[in-house]
Design an enzyme around this catalytic site. Structure first.
Site, PDB file in Angstrom:
ATOM      1  N   TRP A 170      -3.144  -2.458  -1.677  1.00  0.00           N
ATOM      2  CA  TRP A 170      -2.915  -3.865  -2.016  1.00  0.00           C
ATOM      3  C   TRP A 170      -3.684  -4.630  -0.944  1.00  0.00           C
ATOM      4  O   TRP A 170      -3.299  -4.639   0.224  1.00  0.00           O
ATOM      5  CB  TRP A 170      -1.420  -4.172  -1.973  1.00  0.00           C
ATOM      6  CG  TRP A 170      -1.092  -5.554  -2.444  1.00  0.00           C
ATOM      7  CD1 TRP A 170      -0.834  -5.938  -3.726  1.00  0.00           C
ATOM      8  CD2 TRP A 170      -0.956  -6.734  -1.639  1.00  0.00           C
ATOM      9  NE1 TRP A 170      -0.567  -7.283  -3.771  1.00  0.00           N
ATOM     10  CE2 TRP A 170      -0.637  -7.800  -2.514  1.00  0.00           C
ATOM     11  CE3 TRP A 170      -1.103  -7.003  -0.283  1.00  0.00           C
ATOM     12  CZ2 TRP A 170      -0.449  -9.106  -2.063  1.00  0.00           C
ATOM     13  CZ3 TRP A 170      -0.915  -8.300   0.169  1.00  0.00           C
ATOM     14  CH2 TRP A 170      -0.584  -9.340  -0.725  1.00  0.00           C
ATOM     15  N   ASN A 179      -1.222   1.322   6.056  1.00  0.00           N
ATOM     16  CA  ASN A 179      -0.427   0.341   5.325  1.00  0.00           C
ATOM     17  C   ASN A 179       0.065  -0.659   6.355  1.00  0.00           C
ATOM     18  O   ASN A 179       0.775  -0.288   7.279  1.00  0.00           O
ATOM     19  CB  ASN A 179       0.749   1.065   4.645  1.00  0.00           C
ATOM     20  CG  ASN A 179       1.798   0.105   4.116  1.00  0.00           C
ATOM     21  OD1 ASN A 179       1.481  -1.039   3.795  1.00  0.00           O
ATOM     22  ND2 ASN A 179       3.033   0.562   4.033  1.00  0.00           N
ATOM     23  N   GLY A 180      -0.349  -1.911   6.208  1.00  0.00           N
ATOM     24  CA  GLY A 180       0.088  -2.916   7.178  1.00  0.00           C
ATOM     25  C   GLY A 180      -1.066  -3.828   7.544  1.00  0.00           C
ATOM     26  O   GLY A 180      -2.082  -3.871   6.853  1.00  0.00           O
ATOM     27  N   CYS A 233       0.852  -1.180   0.000  1.00  0.00           N
ATOM     28  CA  CYS A 233       0.000   0.000   0.000  1.00  0.00           C
ATOM     29  C   CYS A 233       0.894   1.238   0.000  1.00  0.00           C
ATOM     30  O   CYS A 233       1.929   1.262   0.659  1.00  0.00           O
ATOM     31  CB  CYS A 233      -0.950   0.113   1.196  1.00  0.00           C
ATOM     32  SG  CYS A 233      -2.076  -1.283   1.340  1.00  0.00           S
ATOM     33  N   GLU A 246      14.998 -17.537 -11.612  1.00  0.00           N
ATOM     34  CA  GLU A 246      14.658 -16.123 -11.789  1.00  0.00           C
ATOM     35  C   GLU A 246      13.941 -15.898 -13.131  1.00  0.00           C
ATOM     36  O   GLU A 246      12.994 -15.118 -13.209  1.00  0.00           O
ATOM     37  CB  GLU A 246      15.935 -15.276 -11.669  1.00  0.00           C
ATOM     38  CG  GLU A 246      15.778 -13.788 -11.911  1.00  0.00           C
ATOM     39  CD  GLU A 246      14.810 -13.085 -10.965  1.00  0.00           C
ATOM     40  OE1 GLU A 246      14.351 -13.697  -9.983  1.00  0.00           O
ATOM     41  OE2 GLU A 246      14.470 -11.928 -11.251  1.00  0.00           O
ATOM     42  N   GLU A 249       5.386 -13.664 -13.288  1.00  0.00           N
ATOM     43  CA  GLU A 249       4.963 -12.358 -12.772  1.00  0.00           C
ATOM     44  C   GLU A 249       4.352 -11.491 -13.879  1.00  0.00           C
ATOM     45  O   GLU A 249       3.352 -10.817 -13.667  1.00  0.00           O
ATOM     46  CB  GLU A 249       6.171 -11.588 -12.205  1.00  0.00           C
ATOM     47  CG  GLU A 249       6.663 -12.084 -10.865  1.00  0.00           C
ATOM     48  CD  GLU A 249       7.895 -11.309 -10.390  1.00  0.00           C
ATOM     49  OE1 GLU A 249       7.891 -10.863  -9.248  1.00  0.00           O
ATOM     50  OE2 GLU A 249       8.867 -11.164 -11.166  1.00  0.00           O
ATOM     51  N   LYS A 257      10.243 -14.311 -13.438  1.00  0.00           N
ATOM     52  CA  LYS A 257       9.934 -13.134 -14.259  1.00  0.00           C
ATOM     53  C   LYS A 257       8.763 -13.432 -15.170  1.00  0.00           C
ATOM     54  O   LYS A 257       7.853 -12.629 -15.311  1.00  0.00           O
ATOM     55  CB  LYS A 257      11.133 -12.714 -15.134  1.00  0.00           C
ATOM     56  CG  LYS A 257      12.279 -12.041 -14.457  1.00  0.00           C
ATOM     57  CD  LYS A 257      12.018 -10.627 -14.002  1.00  0.00           C
ATOM     58  CE  LYS A 257      11.402 -10.559 -12.646  1.00  0.00           C
ATOM     59  NZ  LYS A 257      12.111 -10.752 -11.455  1.00  0.00           N
ATOM     60  N   LYS A 267       5.317  -4.263  -5.212  1.00  0.00           N
ATOM     61  CA  LYS A 267       6.778  -4.259  -5.226  1.00  0.00           C
ATOM     62  C   LYS A 267       7.369  -4.384  -3.835  1.00  0.00           C
ATOM     63  O   LYS A 267       8.381  -5.021  -3.632  1.00  0.00           O
ATOM     64  CB  LYS A 267       7.269  -2.970  -5.878  1.00  0.00           C
ATOM     65  CG  LYS A 267       8.756  -2.927  -5.986  1.00  0.00           C
ATOM     66  CD  LYS A 267       9.220  -2.289  -7.246  1.00  0.00           C
ATOM     67  CE  LYS A 267      10.662  -2.603  -7.510  1.00  0.00           C
ATOM     68  NZ  LYS A 267      10.855  -3.974  -7.981  1.00  0.00           N
ATOM     69  N   HIS A 307      13.416 -36.095 -12.434  1.00  0.00           N
ATOM     70  CA  HIS A 307      12.673 -36.639 -11.294  1.00  0.00           C
ATOM     71  C   HIS A 307      11.304 -35.995 -11.153  1.00  0.00           C
ATOM     72  O   HIS A 307      10.866 -35.689 -10.051  1.00  0.00           O
ATOM     73  CB  HIS A 307      13.499 -36.465 -10.019  1.00  0.00           C
ATOM     74  CG  HIS A 307      14.846 -37.089 -10.116  1.00  0.00           C
ATOM     75  ND1 HIS A 307      15.039 -38.454 -10.086  1.00  0.00           N
ATOM     76  CD2 HIS A 307      16.066 -36.539 -10.317  1.00  0.00           C
ATOM     77  CE1 HIS A 307      16.321 -38.714 -10.229  1.00  0.00           C
ATOM     78  NE2 HIS A 307      16.967 -37.566 -10.380  1.00  0.00           N
ATOM     79  N   ARG A 319       3.493   0.014  -5.101  1.00  0.00           N
ATOM     80  CA  ARG A 319       3.286  -0.641  -3.805  1.00  0.00           C
ATOM     81  C   ARG A 319       1.932  -1.343  -3.702  1.00  0.00           C
ATOM     82  O   ARG A 319       1.673  -2.052  -2.739  1.00  0.00           O
ATOM     83  CB  ARG A 319       3.380   0.400  -2.676  1.00  0.00           C
ATOM     84  CG  ARG A 319       4.673   1.172  -2.674  1.00  0.00           C
ATOM     85  CD  ARG A 319       4.673   2.175  -1.538  1.00  0.00           C
ATOM     86  NE  ARG A 319       4.578   1.485  -0.280  1.00  0.00           N
ATOM     87  CZ  ARG A 319       5.599   0.961   0.370  1.00  0.00           C
ATOM     88  NH1 ARG A 319       6.800   1.063  -0.143  1.00  0.00           N
ATOM     89  NH2 ARG A 319       5.427   0.350   1.509  1.00  0.00           N
TER      90      ARG A 319
HETATM   91  C1  G6P Z   1       8.096  -8.603  -3.992  1.00  0.00           C
HETATM   92  C2  G6P Z   1       8.508  -8.073  -5.335  1.00  0.00           C
HETATM   93  C3  G6P Z   1       9.690  -8.871  -5.865  1.00  0.00           C
HETATM   94  C4  G6P Z   1      10.830  -8.854  -4.846  1.00  0.00           C
HETATM   95  C5  G6P Z   1      10.370  -9.346  -3.474  1.00  0.00           C
HETATM   96  C6  G6P Z   1      11.421  -9.092  -2.417  1.00  0.00           C
HETATM   97  O1  G6P Z   1       7.543  -9.871  -4.138  1.00  0.00           O
HETATM   98  O2  G6P Z   1       7.438  -8.133  -6.259  1.00  0.00           O
HETATM   99  O3  G6P Z   1      10.143  -8.302  -7.082  1.00  0.00           O
HETATM  100  O4  G6P Z   1      11.869  -9.642  -5.312  1.00  0.00           O
HETATM  101  O5  G6P Z   1       9.197  -8.645  -3.075  1.00  0.00           O
HETATM  102  O6  G6P Z   1      11.569  -7.710  -2.269  1.00  0.00           O
HETATM  103  P1  G6P Z   1      12.860  -6.986  -1.725  1.00  0.00           P
HETATM  104  O7  G6P Z   1      12.516  -5.522  -1.803  1.00  0.00           O
HETATM  105  O8  G6P Z   1      13.066  -7.454  -0.320  1.00  0.00           O
HETATM  106  O9  G6P Z   1      13.994  -7.351  -2.607  1.00  0.00           O
END
Ligand code: G6P
Length: 612
Positions: free
Chosen positions: A74, A100-101, A2, A485, A492, A489, A607, A508, A27
């Site tokens: 969010w 936020n929280g 948020c 990764e 997401e 990506k 994010k 496996h 956020r």
């Molecule tokens: C969220 C974001 C990811 C990120 C993760 C950890 O899930 O969408 O892109 O890798 O948080 O965030 P940080 O800020 O701790 O790297």
């Protein structure tokens, strides 16, 4: 998560708040709202959807005010809807609050309030806390500040709250625990935000509010107190961030801008630290704790998401170069597992935002058990950076696209430098290899630039594979975390189911998925395991899977096996992940674009995950 914004001063509040919310949309972006006080009452406007949708909905409404608060959500408690959007208003209608929280004991508080006759318009924990504050103010006949203080002592969970009162058209009351809050100081005005981006064009002077602090913010006055009602001296810091850094700069999406920026961001990360001629790495934070790191029994890396993948690469690098036992933990698991932490263990937190709740609490727990805390963080002044004993910033600049890209490569650059520094001091890297790796590292920015220059075929590949239902990503050794990764990506950004796996382990289980419809992406650059990876590729080909691979430039033997391939320059396997991840970022990006999705704000994600 948020995003929260507040303003009190001499300007019109609404435009400042809306612009700030747009910058904080990374956020959370499932609903938006503002509360404005024009002196004759509160105007609260809120709507499910992104900030732009609220803007449309308020055309023609009374938006005049010099004080206001705004929120981009969010969802945690209650689905995204107009009703659950913030700000919430108290039962009397006099108070408006954004949050936020998560208030963990909200059910109990709600029960208490219901027994006193309260009813609730929304499903949120926020509305409960707000009415709890209102009830205390009424019952105790105290002012709002005091009521907030009393209420917060009863609350468990995490929060940043901003409150305005219909009867006080100058003051914002703010409080923080576990979620970020920055206050910008102007002339006769104050700005509040989840980060500094909403206030960048107005002021460079900011105060980062700490946990358990309460701020009483008026146009000309900022009073900071602890929950014991003692006044604190605000620590004013200068922001080192320019507006251009948070704008798209002509790119269609932040994600593309951030992928393309990587030669520069990796360079910025190495600059002033790496000197391949002198054979030195200068990192003062690490130097300070070098003895303890060298002699650590083990290093425990804690992180989430993409940062966790950077941690996995670091595990390979540290074990190879420093001969120190490394464990990589999901912060969310580590914090609740009652892990064995001995004095002298080194805990290394990796985080782009520096605010991820699970990572933050995990390291706080470890700190209380006597571990040394190192942070590899992107956002300067963030909570994880401040909680750590020492560390190194990644200097990648603001990352706005929700899917992390440039932060990952910068994390790898920093982690590689730390490993090289410690390995060198410890004598666990032969001198020649050390010097060679410094050179390899120095060349990474120009090699990434080469990849970007030769990336045109990736767009065509995206068109070809965009309708696939699943993807498999495989790699071995240093390239295994890169496969993870790449898969992250893709899911997401494109909402295509994608799984990352160690290439050999594929036999496996995941091999059962392989048919002539399944694209299998191999990270197959030339390294110690290359022959073995080629055998794994043959196994997929024999089952008619579509073979896509990231390969080393000029590796025709591997290229011939593939349906499609992307080349990256030759590099030592230790720095190779910084290269091989780039085509995978682009593939995910272009598939998302081809599917006409909002790649900067993928559904359900945020994010900065400041709730556990
Ligand atoms: C969220 C974001 C990811 C990120 C993760 C950890 O899930 O969408 O892109 O890798 O948080 O965030 P940080 O800020 O701790 O790297």
């Amino acid at each position: 998560m948020c995003g929260i914004v507040g303003y009190t001063g001499h300007r019109e509040a609404y435009p400042i708040i809306i612009k700030g919310l747009k910058r904080l949309e990374y956020r959370g972006y499932d609903s938006t709202g503002v509360a404005l006080n024009n002196g004759s009452g509160l105007n609260v406007y809120k709507k499910k959807g992104k900030v732009a949708e609220l803007e449309e909905a308020v055309i023609g409404k009374d938006l005049h005010a010099h004080i206001g608060i705004g929120h981009t959500r969010w969802a945690t408690h209650g689905e995204p809807s107009d009703r659950n959007a913030h700000p919430h208003q108290s039962a009397s209608g006099k108070l408006a609050m954004i949050h936020n929280g998560i208030i963990e004991n909200y059910t109990q508080l709600k029960k208490e309030l219901i027994s006193k006759g309260y009813y609730f318009e929304s499903d949120t924990d926020t509305e409960v806390l707000l009415n709890f504050i209102e009830e205390i103010r009424k019952n105790n006949q105290c002012d709002l500040e005091e009521a907030v203080r009393i209420a917060l002592k009863r609350v468990t969970g995490a929060y940043v709250i901003l409150l305005i009162d219909e009867d006080d058209p100058a003051t914002i009351i703010a409080a923080r625990k576990g979620s970020p809050l920055v206050i910008g100081i102007g002339k006769g005005e104050h700005f509040l935000g989840s980060d500094a981006s909403p206030m960048l064009e107005y002021t460079k002077e900011v105060v980062y509010v700490n946990d358990y602090e309460l701020a009483i913010v008026k146009p000309d006055e900022l009073i900071l107190k602890n929950l014991g009602n003692e006044k604190l001296t605000p620590y004013v810091q200068k922001l080192d961030l320019e507006l251009a850094a948070i704008e798209k700069g002509g790119y269609e999406h932040f994600m593309l801008k951030e992928i393309v920026e990587q030669p520069q961001t990796i360079y910025d990360c190495l600059r002033g630290r790496l000197d391949p001629i002198e054979g030195t790495i200068t990192m003062s934070g690490i130097q300070q704790y070098a003895e303890q790191i060298m002699n650590a029994n083990r290093i425990v890396i804690v992180a989430c998401g993409t940062s966790w993948h950077a941690g996995l690469v670091a595990e390979y690098i540290f074990e190879e170069l420093c001969r120190i036992n490394v464990e990589v933990e999901y912060a969310s698991e580590f914090r609740y597992r009652n892990p064995v932490i001995n004095k002298g263990d080194v805990i290394l937190a990796i985080s782009q935002s520096g605010e991820t709740a699970d990572t933050l609490v995990a390291i706080e727990n470890a700190k209380s058990k006597g571990a040394i805390l190192l942070g590899v963080v992107n956002v300067v002044g963030s909570s994880i950076a401040r909680t750590s004993h020492a560390g190194a910033y990644t200097h990648a600049g603001p990352e706005i696209g929700v899917a992390s890209t440039k932060a990952f490569t910068a994390q790898l650059a920093v982690l590689t430098m730390i490993a090289l520094k410690i390995g060198y001091l410890k004598g666990s890297i032969p001198q020649e290899r050390y010097m060679n790796l410094l050179n390899e590292l120095q060349q990474v920015p120009e090699k990434v630039a080469w990849i970007l220059k030769h990336s045109a075929p990736i767009k065509a590949m995206a068109e070809k594979y965009k309708d696939a239902r699943d993807f498999l990503y495989l790699g071995r050794g240093y390239n295994f975390p890169v496969a993870l990764e790449g898969a992250l990506k893709l899911k997401e950004i494109s909402y295509i189911h994608a799984e990352g796996y160690p290439a050999a382990e594929m036999k496996h289980g995941p091999i059962a998925l392989v048919d002539d419809q399944l694209p299998v992406v191999f990270v197959a650059t030339r390294d110690a395991y290359h022959e073995k990876v080629m055998s794994n590729m043959q196994e997929i080909k024999a089952r008619k899977g579509k073979l896509i691979a990231v390969i080393t430039e000029g590796d025709t033997a591997t290229a011939e096996l593939c349906d499609d391939y992307i080349e990256v320059p030759e590099a030592d396997e230790i720095v190779a992940p910084m290269l091989s991840v780039v085509p995978l970022q682009l593939l995910a990006y272009y598939i998302g674009v081809a599917k006409e999705l909002d790649v900067d704000k993928p559904r359900n994600l945020a994010k900065s995950v400041t709730v556990e």
